[in-house]
Design an enzyme around this catalytic site. Structure first.
Site, PDB file in Angstrom:
ATOM      1  CB  ALA A   1      -1.058  -0.267   1.286  1.00 63.06           C
TER       2      ALA A   1
ATOM      3  CE1 TYR B   1       5.716   6.039  -4.713  1.00 66.04           C
ATOM      4  CE2 TYR B   1       8.080   6.611  -5.534  1.00 66.04           C
ATOM      5  CZ  TYR B   1       6.595   5.690  -5.582  1.00 66.04           C
ATOM      6  OH  TYR B   1       6.899   4.028  -5.465  1.00 66.04           O
TER       7      TYR B   1
ATOM      8  CB  VAL C   1       4.654   5.557 -19.860  1.00 66.84           C
ATOM      9  CG1 VAL C   1       6.004   4.504 -19.877  1.00 66.84           C
ATOM     10  CG2 VAL C   1       4.542   6.355 -21.165  1.00 66.84           C
TER      11      VAL C   1
ATOM     12  NE  ARG D   1       5.804  13.361 -16.084  1.00 64.23           N
ATOM     13  CZ  ARG D   1       5.296  12.201 -16.016  1.00 64.23           C
ATOM     14  NH1 ARG D   1       4.171  12.464 -16.332  1.00 64.23           N
ATOM     15  NH2 ARG D   1       5.082  10.476 -15.084  1.00 64.23           N
TER      16      ARG D   1
HETATM   17  P1  NAD Z   1      -0.948   0.913  -6.880  1.00 73.44           P
HETATM   18  O1  NAD Z   1      -1.984   2.096  -6.520  1.00 73.44           O
HETATM   19  O2  NAD Z   1      -2.064   0.179  -7.488  1.00 73.44           O
HETATM   20  O3  NAD Z   1      -1.426  -0.214  -5.589  1.00 73.44           O
HETATM   21  C1  NAD Z   1      -1.508   0.405  -4.225  1.00 73.44           C
HETATM   22  C2  NAD Z   1      -2.326   0.206  -3.936  1.00 73.44           C
HETATM   23  O4  NAD Z   1      -2.314   1.280  -2.400  1.00 73.44           O
HETATM   24  C3  NAD Z   1      -4.049   0.928  -4.326  1.00 73.44           C
HETATM   25  O5  NAD Z   1      -4.718  -0.177  -4.428  1.00 73.44           O
HETATM   26  C4  NAD Z   1      -4.635   2.530  -3.280  1.00 73.44           C
HETATM   27  O6  NAD Z   1      -5.857   1.809  -3.221  1.00 73.44           O
HETATM   28  C5  NAD Z   1      -3.802   1.348  -2.195  1.00 73.44           C
HETATM   29  N1  NAD Z   1      -3.569   2.319  -1.140  1.00 73.44           N
HETATM   30  C6  NAD Z   1      -3.205   3.592  -0.986  1.00 73.44           C
HETATM   31  N2  NAD Z   1      -3.224   3.984  -0.079  1.00 73.44           N
HETATM   32  C7  NAD Z   1      -3.693   3.660   0.949  1.00 73.44           C
HETATM   33  C8  NAD Z   1      -3.950   4.007   2.301  1.00 73.44           C
HETATM   34  N3  NAD Z   1      -3.912   4.505   2.891  1.00 73.44           N
HETATM   35  N4  NAD Z   1      -4.473   2.597   3.597  1.00 73.44           N
HETATM   36  C9  NAD Z   1      -5.083   0.755   2.226  1.00 73.44           C
HETATM   37  N5  NAD Z   1      -4.630   1.281   1.135  1.00 73.44           N
HETATM   38  C10 NAD Z   1      -4.294   2.153   0.460  1.00 73.44           C
HETATM   39  O7  NAD Z   1       0.080   0.380  -7.238  1.00 73.44           O
HETATM   40  P2  NAD Z   1       1.167  -0.636  -8.063  1.00 73.44           P
HETATM   41  O8  NAD Z   1       1.905   0.108  -9.021  1.00 73.44           O
HETATM   42  O9  NAD Z   1       0.325  -1.101  -7.568  1.00 73.44           O
HETATM   43  O10 NAD Z   1       2.421  -0.385  -6.825  1.00 73.44           O
HETATM   44  C11 NAD Z   1       2.127  -1.340  -5.437  1.00 73.44           C
HETATM   45  C12 NAD Z   1       3.681  -1.164  -4.745  1.00 73.44           C
HETATM   46  O11 NAD Z   1       4.676  -0.725  -5.837  1.00 73.44           O
HETATM   47  C13 NAD Z   1       3.238   0.530  -4.542  1.00 73.44           C
HETATM   48  O12 NAD Z   1       3.948   0.767  -3.158  1.00 73.44           O
HETATM   49  C14 NAD Z   1       4.475   1.470  -5.177  1.00 73.44           C
HETATM   50  O13 NAD Z   1       4.726   2.770  -4.617  1.00 73.44           O
HETATM   51  C15 NAD Z   1       5.810   0.300  -5.704  1.00 73.44           C
HETATM   52  N6  NAD Z   1       5.893   0.813  -6.729  1.00 73.44           N
HETATM   53  C16 NAD Z   1       5.377   0.270  -7.917  1.00 73.44           C
HETATM   54  C17 NAD Z   1       6.135   0.536  -9.295  1.00 73.44           C
HETATM   55  C18 NAD Z   1       5.596   0.218 -10.428  1.00 73.44           C
HETATM   56  O14 NAD Z   1       5.859   0.362 -11.351  1.00 73.44           O
HETATM   57  N7  NAD Z   1       4.261   0.132 -10.483  1.00 73.44           N
HETATM   58  C19 NAD Z   1       7.308   0.957  -8.947  1.00 73.44           C
HETATM   59  C20 NAD Z   1       8.024   1.202  -8.300  1.00 73.44           C
HETATM   60  C21 NAD Z   1       7.492   0.939  -6.742  1.00 73.44           C
HETATM   61  C1  UD2 Z   2       8.944   5.929 -12.261  1.00 71.94           C
HETATM   62  C2  UD2 Z   2       7.684   5.963 -11.139  1.00 71.94           C
HETATM   63  C3  UD2 Z   2       7.802   7.396 -10.361  1.00 71.94           C
HETATM   64  C4  UD2 Z   2       8.928   7.035  -9.572  1.00 71.94           C
HETATM   65  C5  UD2 Z   2      10.232   7.360 -10.740  1.00 71.94           C
HETATM   66  C6  UD2 Z   2      11.650   7.190  -9.998  1.00 71.94           C
HETATM   67  C7  UD2 Z   2       5.981   4.583 -12.348  1.00 71.94           C
HETATM   68  C8  UD2 Z   2       4.556   4.860 -12.634  1.00 71.94           C
HETATM   69  N1  UD2 Z   2       6.699   6.015 -11.679  1.00 71.94           N
HETATM   70  O1  UD2 Z   2       8.506   6.607 -12.965  1.00 71.94           O
HETATM   71  O2  UD2 Z   2       6.926   6.322  -9.373  1.00 71.94           O
HETATM   72  O3  UD2 Z   2       9.620   5.944  -8.922  1.00 71.94           O
HETATM   73  O4  UD2 Z   2       9.827   6.517 -11.959  1.00 71.94           O
HETATM   74  O5  UD2 Z   2      12.470   7.256 -11.448  1.00 71.94           O
HETATM   75  O6  UD2 Z   2       6.178   3.692 -12.095  1.00 71.94           O
HETATM   76  N2  UD2 Z   2       5.999   9.739 -20.178  1.00 71.94           N
HETATM   77  C9  UD2 Z   2       5.669  10.506 -21.023  1.00 71.94           C
HETATM   78  N3  UD2 Z   2       3.983  10.315 -21.722  1.00 71.94           N
HETATM   79  C10 UD2 Z   2       2.842   9.708 -20.817  1.00 71.94           C
HETATM   80  C11 UD2 Z   2       3.438   9.614 -19.568  1.00 71.94           C
HETATM   81  C12 UD2 Z   2       5.130   8.598 -19.371  1.00 71.94           C
HETATM   82  O7  UD2 Z   2       6.563  10.746 -22.154  1.00 71.94           O
HETATM   83  O8  UD2 Z   2       2.103  10.030 -21.026  1.00 71.94           O
HETATM   84  C13 UD2 Z   2       6.906  10.119 -20.147  1.00 71.94           C
HETATM   85  C14 UD2 Z   2       7.854  10.388 -18.551  1.00 71.94           C
HETATM   86  O9  UD2 Z   2       7.958  11.471 -18.584  1.00 71.94           O
HETATM   87  C15 UD2 Z   2       9.306   9.140 -18.602  1.00 71.94           C
HETATM   88  C16 UD2 Z   2       8.763   7.677 -19.137  1.00 71.94           C
HETATM   89  O10 UD2 Z   2       7.526   7.882 -20.329  1.00 71.94           O
HETATM   90  O11 UD2 Z   2      10.037   9.789 -19.515  1.00 71.94           O
HETATM   91  C17 UD2 Z   2       8.205   7.275 -17.708  1.00 71.94           C
HETATM   92  O12 UD2 Z   2       7.469   7.350 -17.079  1.00 71.94           O
HETATM   93  P1  UD2 Z   2       6.218   6.588 -16.347  1.00 71.94           P
HETATM   94  O13 UD2 Z   2       5.830   7.825 -15.581  1.00 71.94           O
HETATM   95  O14 UD2 Z   2       6.014   5.543 -16.293  1.00 71.94           O
HETATM   96  O15 UD2 Z   2       7.815   6.178 -15.119  1.00 71.94           O
HETATM   97  P2  UD2 Z   2       9.030   7.419 -14.527  1.00 71.94           P
HETATM   98  O16 UD2 Z   2      10.102   6.234 -15.254  1.00 71.94           O
HETATM   99  O17 UD2 Z   2       9.066   8.807 -15.168  1.00 71.94           O
END
Ligand code: NAD
Ligand code: UD2
Length: 313
Positions: A75, A144, A188, A276
């Site tokens: 979460a 974050y 993305v 961005r």
């Molecule tokens: P997500 O947003 O789909 O999942 C996070 C979940 O946490 C959501 O379902 C949201 O409703 C829940 N949540 C948020 N605040 C809460 C609270 N106060 N109490 C209870 N639930 C709460 O994101 P995800 O992509 O599934 O990511 C899961 C984890 O992995 C996160 O901790 C995220 O930071 C980490 N992470 C994800 C990525 C990625 O590429 N998706 C990259 C790096 C780290």
């Molecule tokens: C990822 C994580 C972010 C943080 C970061 C740290 C996700 C979604 N985001 O950001 O939480 O951990 O890494 O480095 O996992 N882009 C476009 N068009 C769009 C959206 C994105 O061009 O509509 C570009 C964006 O500017 C970036 C690339 O796509 O250059 C990837 O973007 P992202 O948001 O999926 O992931 P990132 O690596 O920037």
């Protein structure tokens, strides 16, 4: 085995829950549904608690009621932009709530096998050395990332100080089914997929590329991430350790767009906008440490995207 997944209605948590249930385990999910969705879960086969991990009474009740074998801390308010806008609120979820959970586990969960925390490649910031290793420079550039680093370190500290078995993983750019494309800061690939869905539905879809599209990321498919989470949770050697979770390969955004165009045999309209603010140019992982536990990524970006689209459309 009994599992608790915080944030388990979200993208990664719901995929993990599905796999654990398939393997015959009992899964409890707590999620406030701020970003996750109930529809992501097989609600008949999961103990779903709708609630906020900041709610201390609720968390205490959960840990009083059940002795868990494994706890996955997923979460989070997973948006860098949101954490810059609201550092105090996001800090309460991304760090304070996790610390409270660790304390409850220490007090009430004496037989826990492992706590696994989901950290992020964001902890490495924009230091140009590549690929990122677990011992690369830590340079968090947002609330974050600071909270992710602090939470993972607390998990490792509770392992060392209080004998609460813990590990952490640093995800690179995860993609796949059930990733929510709603926010401009969503992954993305979920946004590109959404635009293609619009195009297939006959709408006028445009995808905004921030910058020249030559930026590179380590895009890792959800099934590989689930495999990594289970491996880290079950391995003896991973106790007290942190692992990168990626593929070890970098792919540019332009290459991703061409993979989608090939799949659909048509081109999405692209609108090139300025880079961005705070965007990182290149990011990819070294995954030797995870490989030493027996991990091999099964999906190239081409195969992962194909499977994603077959499931999503
Ligand atoms: P997500 O947003 O789909 O999942 C996070 C979940 O946490 C959501 O379902 C949201 O409703 C829940 N949540 C948020 N605040 C809460 C609270 N106060 N109490 C209870 N639930 C709460 O994101 P995800 O992509 O599934 O990511 C899961 C984890 O992995 C996160 O901790 C995220 O930071 C980490 N992470 C994800 C990525 C990625 O590429 N998706 C990259 C790096 C780290
Ligand atoms: C990822 C994580 C972010 C943080 C970061 C740290 C996700 C979604 N985001 O950001 O939480 O951990 O890494 O480095 O996992 N882009 C476009 N068009 C769009 C959206 C994105 O061009 O509509 C570009 C964006 O500017 C970036 C690339 O796509 O250059 C990837 O973007 P992202 O948001 O999926 O992931 P990132 O690596 O920037």
């Amino acid at each position: 085995m009994k599992y608790l997944i915080t944030g388990g209605a979200g993208f990664i948590g719901s995929s993990l829950a599905k796999e654990l249930i398939k393997n015959g385990h009992e899964v409890t999910v707590i999620d406030d549904l701020s970003m996750g969705k109930k529809e992501n879960l097989d609600i008949e086969r999961i103990h779903f608690v709708e609630g906020d991990i900041r709610n201390k009474e609720l968390m205490e009740k959960l840990f009083n009621e059940t002795q868990f074998d494994y706890v996955f801390l997923l979460a989070a308010i997973a948006s860098v932009a949101d954490s810059i806008q609201r550092p105090i609120e996001t800090h309460e979820v991304n760090l304070d709530a996790n610390l409270n959970i660790l304390e409850l586990i220490k007090e009430k969960q004496k037989n826990i096998r492992r706590v696994v925390f989901a950290s992020s490649a964001a902890v490495y910031g924009d230091d140009p050395s590549l690929p990122k290793k677990e011992n690369s420079q830590i340079k968090p550039l947002s609330p974050y990332a600071v909270d992710k680093f602090a939470s993972e370190q607390f998990v490792l500290l509770y392992n060392d100080l209080y004998n609460v078995p813990g590990s952490a993983v640093r995800f690179f750019n995860v993609y796949g089914m059930n990733q929510n494309p709603q926010s401009p800061y969503s992954g993305v690939l979920s946004i590109i997929t959404d635009r293609y869905k619009q195009k297939v539905a006959g709408e006028n879809a445009i995808f905004n590329v921030f910058g020249d599209g030559k930026q590179e990321r380590d895009f890792v498919f959800i099934d590989d991430v689930v495999q990594a989470l289970i491996l880290v949770s079950e391995s003896k050697n991973s106790r007290g350790n942190v692992y990168n979770v990626g593929t070890g390969k970098a792919t540019s955004l332009n290459k991703i767009i061409s993979i989608y165009d090939d799949y659909f045999q048509s081109s999405l309209k692209i609108n090139y906008l300025p880079t961005r603010e705070g965007d990182i140019r290149y990011s990819y992982s070294n995954i030797d440490k995870l490989k030493s536990l027996g991990f091999t990524p099964k999906y190239s970006v081409e195969n992962g995207i194909k499977l994603y689209l077959e499931n999503e459309l």
